[in-house]
Design a protein around this motif. Structure first.
Motif, PDB file in Angstrom:
ATOM      1  N   THR A  44       5.628 -13.106  -3.905  1.00  0.00           N
ATOM      2  CA  THR A  44       5.325 -11.830  -3.245  1.00  0.00           C
ATOM      3  C   THR A  44       6.218 -11.559  -2.046  1.00  0.00           C
ATOM      4  OG1 THR A  44       3.670 -12.681  -1.666  1.00  0.00           O
ATOM      5  CG2 THR A  44       2.905 -12.196  -3.902  1.00  0.00           C
ATOM      6  N   VAL A  45       6.994 -12.537  -1.634  1.00  0.00           N
ATOM      7  CA  VAL A  45       7.836 -12.385  -0.441  1.00  0.00           C
ATOM      8  C   VAL A  45       8.835 -11.248  -0.614  1.00  0.00           C
ATOM      9  CG1 VAL A  45       9.559 -13.527   1.011  1.00  0.00           C
ATOM     10  CG2 VAL A  45       7.541 -14.785   0.259  1.00  0.00           C
ATOM     11  N   SER A  46       9.252 -10.988  -1.819  1.00  0.00           N
ATOM     12  CA  SER A  46      10.249  -9.947  -2.086  1.00  0.00           C
ATOM     13  C   SER A  46       9.672  -8.536  -2.036  1.00  0.00           C
ATOM     14  CB  SER A  46      10.881 -10.177  -3.459  1.00  0.00           C
ATOM     15  OG  SER A  46       9.890 -10.138  -4.475  1.00  0.00           O
ATOM     16  N   SER A  47       8.356  -8.395  -1.952  1.00  0.00           N
ATOM     17  CA  SER A  47       7.749  -7.059  -1.936  1.00  0.00           C
ATOM     18  C   SER A  47       8.181  -6.301  -0.687  1.00  0.00           C
ATOM     19  CB  SER A  47       6.218  -7.161  -1.957  1.00  0.00           C
ATOM     20  OG  SER A  47       5.766  -7.686  -3.173  1.00  0.00           O
ATOM     21  N   PRO A  48       8.707  -5.081  -0.846  1.00  0.00           N
ATOM     22  CA  PRO A  48       9.087  -4.291   0.328  1.00  0.00           C
ATOM     23  C   PRO A  48       7.863  -3.846   1.116  1.00  0.00           C
ATOM     24  CG  PRO A  48       9.316  -2.997  -1.676  1.00  0.00           C
ATOM     25  CD  PRO A  48       9.001  -4.391  -2.106  1.00  0.00           C
ATOM     26  N   GLN A  49       8.084  -3.348   2.316  1.00  0.00           N
ATOM     27  CA  GLN A  49       6.973  -2.954   3.189  1.00  0.00           C
ATOM     28  C   GLN A  49       6.048  -1.946   2.518  1.00  0.00           C
ATOM     29  OE1 GLN A  49       8.413  -1.584   7.056  1.00  0.00           O
ATOM     30  NE2 GLN A  49       7.510  -3.411   7.969  1.00  0.00           N
ATOM     31  N   SER A  50       6.611  -0.952   1.863  1.00  0.00           N
ATOM     32  CA  SER A  50       5.779   0.099   1.277  1.00  0.00           C
ATOM     33  C   SER A  50       4.850  -0.456   0.209  1.00  0.00           C
ATOM     34  CB  SER A  50       6.660   1.208   0.683  1.00  0.00           C
ATOM     35  OG  SER A  50       7.522   0.679  -0.323  1.00  0.00           O
ATOM     36  N   ILE A  51       5.351  -1.383  -0.605  1.00  0.00           N
ATOM     37  CA  ILE A  51       4.527  -1.992  -1.654  1.00  0.00           C
ATOM     38  C   ILE A  51       3.491  -2.924  -1.036  1.00  0.00           C
ATOM     39  CG2 ILE A  51       4.537  -3.436  -3.710  1.00  0.00           C
ATOM     40  CD1 ILE A  51       5.735  -0.665  -4.117  1.00  0.00           C
ATOM     41  N   THR A  52       3.895  -3.665  -0.013  1.00  0.00           N
ATOM     42  CA  THR A  52       2.949  -4.535   0.685  1.00  0.00           C
ATOM     43  C   THR A  52       1.790  -3.725   1.251  1.00  0.00           C
ATOM     44  OG1 THR A  52       4.700  -6.110   1.269  1.00  0.00           O
ATOM     45  CG2 THR A  52       2.691  -6.172   2.597  1.00  0.00           C
ATOM     46  N   ALA A  53       2.098  -2.567   1.824  1.00  0.00           N
ATOM     47  CA  ALA A  53       1.064  -1.708   2.402  1.00  0.00           C
ATOM     48  C   ALA A  53       0.130  -1.167   1.331  1.00  0.00           C
ATOM     49  CB  ALA A  53       1.713  -0.555   3.158  1.00  0.00           C
ATOM     50  N   ALA A  54       0.707  -0.562   0.299  1.00  0.00           N
ATOM     51  CA  ALA A  54      -0.109   0.092  -0.730  1.00  0.00           C
ATOM     52  C   ALA A  54      -0.962  -0.909  -1.498  1.00  0.00           C
ATOM     53  CB  ALA A  54       0.786   0.870  -1.695  1.00  0.00           C
ATOM     54  N   THR A  55      -0.364  -2.022  -1.914  1.00  0.00           N
ATOM     55  CA  THR A  55      -1.130  -2.999  -2.679  1.00  0.00           C
ATOM     56  C   THR A  55      -2.136  -3.724  -1.800  1.00  0.00           C
ATOM     57  OG1 THR A  55       0.623  -4.665  -2.378  1.00  0.00           O
ATOM     58  CG2 THR A  55       0.686  -3.350  -4.394  1.00  0.00           C
ATOM     59  N   GLY A  56      -1.814  -3.862  -0.507  1.00  0.00           N
ATOM     60  CA  GLY A  56      -2.750  -4.494   0.407  1.00  0.00           C
ATOM     61  C   GLY A  56      -4.010  -3.666   0.605  1.00  0.00           C
ATOM     62  N   VAL A  57      -3.838  -2.350   0.795  1.00  0.00           N
ATOM     63  CA  VAL A  57      -5.014  -1.476   0.933  1.00  0.00           C
ATOM     64  C   VAL A  57      -5.741  -1.362  -0.403  1.00  0.00           C
ATOM     65  CG1 VAL A  57      -5.843   0.803   1.609  1.00  0.00           C
ATOM     66  CG2 VAL A  57      -3.938  -0.226   2.834  1.00  0.00           C
ATOM     67  N   ASP A  58      -4.993  -1.422  -1.502  1.00  0.00           N
ATOM     68  CA  ASP A  58      -5.611  -1.437  -2.827  1.00  0.00           C
ATOM     69  C   ASP A  58      -6.543  -2.642  -2.952  1.00  0.00           C
ATOM     70  OD1 ASP A  58      -6.144  -0.833  -5.511  1.00  0.00           O
ATOM     71  OD2 ASP A  58      -4.368  -1.886  -6.234  1.00  0.00           O
ATOM     72  N   ALA A  59      -6.062  -3.814  -2.549  1.00  0.00           N
ATOM     73  CA  ALA A  59      -6.894  -5.020  -2.601  1.00  0.00           C
ATOM     74  C   ALA A  59      -8.110  -4.885  -1.695  1.00  0.00           C
ATOM     75  CB  ALA A  59      -6.066  -6.242  -2.206  1.00  0.00           C
ATOM     76  N   LEU A  60      -7.901  -4.297  -0.515  1.00  0.00           N
ATOM     77  CA  LEU A  60      -9.028  -4.087   0.391  1.00  0.00           C
ATOM     78  C   LEU A  60     -10.051  -3.146  -0.233  1.00  0.00           C
ATOM     79  CD1 LEU A  60     -10.305  -4.595   3.162  1.00  0.00           C
ATOM     80  CD2 LEU A  60      -8.986  -2.653   4.034  1.00  0.00           C
ATOM     81  N   SER A  61      -9.575  -2.106  -0.911  1.00  0.00           N
ATOM     82  CA  SER A  61     -10.500  -1.171  -1.560  1.00  0.00           C
ATOM     83  C   SER A  61     -11.277  -1.860  -2.681  1.00  0.00           C
ATOM     84  CB  SER A  61      -9.752   0.050  -2.103  1.00  0.00           C
ATOM     85  OG  SER A  61      -8.973  -0.249  -3.239  1.00  0.00           O
ATOM     86  N   HIS A  62     -10.639  -2.791  -3.392  1.00  0.00           N
ATOM     87  CA  HIS A  62     -11.342  -3.554  -4.427  1.00  0.00           C
ATOM     88  C   HIS A  62     -12.492  -4.354  -3.811  1.00  0.00           C
ATOM     89  CE1 HIS A  62      -7.427  -3.653  -7.007  1.00  0.00           C
ATOM     90  NE2 HIS A  62      -8.128  -2.552  -7.209  1.00  0.00           N
TER      91      HIS A  62
END
Length: 397
Positions: free
Chosen positions: A181-199
């Motif tokens: 996951t280290v290669s994930s850019p900031q925008s993907i880190t943000a979106a997928t992170g809030v996605d996980a939080l919403s889950h």
């Protein structure tokens, strides 16, 4: 609990740094030739070839389908399935984000069952035959798809995101390696992170939650709240990445067993009609959905508020308010756009609001919400979300 509950997970879950090293051993125990479902980004990062190398060491052949370019669609499923049959693969390995994993789930099921993927939607056919073994390897700390029995596939004819949930779609093995996951850019880190939080949040608020899902959801919320901003600001921080990967995994286990609610019901039509990636659409909707639901789930939202602001003596009402305002502030800090700022045309949006609200209700997710919206309330919520302001007037104290 008034009745029994069920907890479904993959047969094996590997998580932690270097977990990918186990893919060959798990593959050789299940087949001789794997179809690797991925995309060009993963190929460019070298993850696909690394996976192939691990398979080759154990004597497992592989072929690659990397035609996924957006959210998973029925066309991607058909093309991947065609390649699998031509190459006579007896195993599926997915490596990538949720789009790759969800596509692979559908391919694994259809390889042993006839028909169109939409035939297996809720209320339609049950999967009769055991699917091909599927090893899922996520490369973002977000979707949790590696640990769910859900696949979301867009019907390209009708522009509908089909939420398909049956035990057969659960991967046999989940391999969660935060180094990927280290290669994930900031925008993907943000979106997928809030996605996980919403889950995690929706699993905890769901009417179908139970003590086991609560355990996973609460742990996931804590991991994500405490580590998302660090992972966003410093993508090379392995500790934060590892915590986010574990949080996303736990959130996936929680929501596949407790179901999701209003956010996911509303986000699927936005993704289908305006091609907004799932993580972003969930993030755009989460604060407004929490505001709408708060009065019916104050005590549970209070637990989230106390994660954001630990060690404070707060009433449940105060803590619930902090939860909502903290999620708004988090989205602001992560530069989550609203629907207008994403670039959606207001006129086009207004024309399909009624359809989106209907499709959201038909998905079955909003009925799990603590406060179940009417058609009119859903249409109003879509309007609110279009110009929603995440930044609050004052910082949360």
């Amino acid at each position: 609990m008034e009745k029994f509950a069920i907890l479904r997970t993959p047969h094996e879950i590997y998580y932690g740094r270097g977990a990918l090293d186990n893919v060959g051993l798990e593959a050789v125990a299940r087949g001789k030739k794997a179809l690797i479902v991925s995309d060009k980004v993963m190929d460019g990062l070298g993850y696909v070839s690394l996976c192939q190398d691990h398979l080759k060491i154990e004597g497992v052949e592989s072929r690659v389908y990397q035609g996924i370019e957006s959210e998973p669609t029925d066309r991607y499923v058909s093309k991947g399935l065609e390649l699998l049959k031509i190459e006579q693969c007896d195993l599926v390995v997915s490596i990538g984000g949720g789009s790759c994993i969800d596509t692979a789930k559908a391919i694994a099921v259809l390889a042993k069952n006839e028909g169109y993927i939409g035939d297996y939607r809720p209320g339609c056919e049950k999967v009769k035959n055991k699917p091909l073994p599927h090893i899922a390897i996520p490369t973002t700390g977000g979707t949790g798809s590696e640990a769910t029995d859900v696949t979301v596939i867009t019907n390209t004819r009708d522009d509908i995101k089909m939420m398909i949930k049956q035990p057969a779609f659960m991967p046999e093995v989940a391999i969660v390696d935060p180094l990927l996951t280290v290669s994930s850019p900031q925008s993907i880190t943000a979106a997928t992170g809030v996605d996980a939080l919403s889950h995690a949040i929706e699993a905890y608020l769901s009417k179908l939650s139970h003590p086991m899902t609560d355990t996973f959801a609460l742990s996931a919320m804590k991991l994500i709240v405490e580590n998302l901003m660090t992972a966003y600001k410093d993508g090379g921080n392995i500790d934060a990445r590892e915590a986010m990967s574990l949080g996303a995994l736990q959130a996936g286990i929680a929501f596949t067993n407790a179901s999701v609610c209003l956010v996911h019901g509303m986000s699927r039509p936005i993704g289908a009609l305006f091609h907004v990636p799932h993580g972003y659409s969930n993030a755009m909707l989460l604060p407004a959905a929490l505001e709408f639901s708060k009065e019916m789930c104050t005590d549970r939202l209070a637990e989230l508020g106390r994660i954001f602001k630990p060690g404070q003596l707060l009433s449940n009402e105060e803590a619930a308010d902090i939860a909502v305002e903290s999620v708004k502030e988090l989205c602001s800090q992560l530069n989550i756009p609203n629907l207008r700022n994403w670039g959606i045309d207001k006129g086009a949006f207004d024309q399909v609001i009624q359809k989106m609200a209907t499709d959201a209700i038909d998905s079955g997710s909003p009925v799990n919400n603590p406060r179940v919206p009417t058609q009119n309330e859903l249409e109003e919520l879509y309007q609110i979300c279009f110009d929603y302001q995440f930044k609050t007037e004052a910082k949360v104290k």
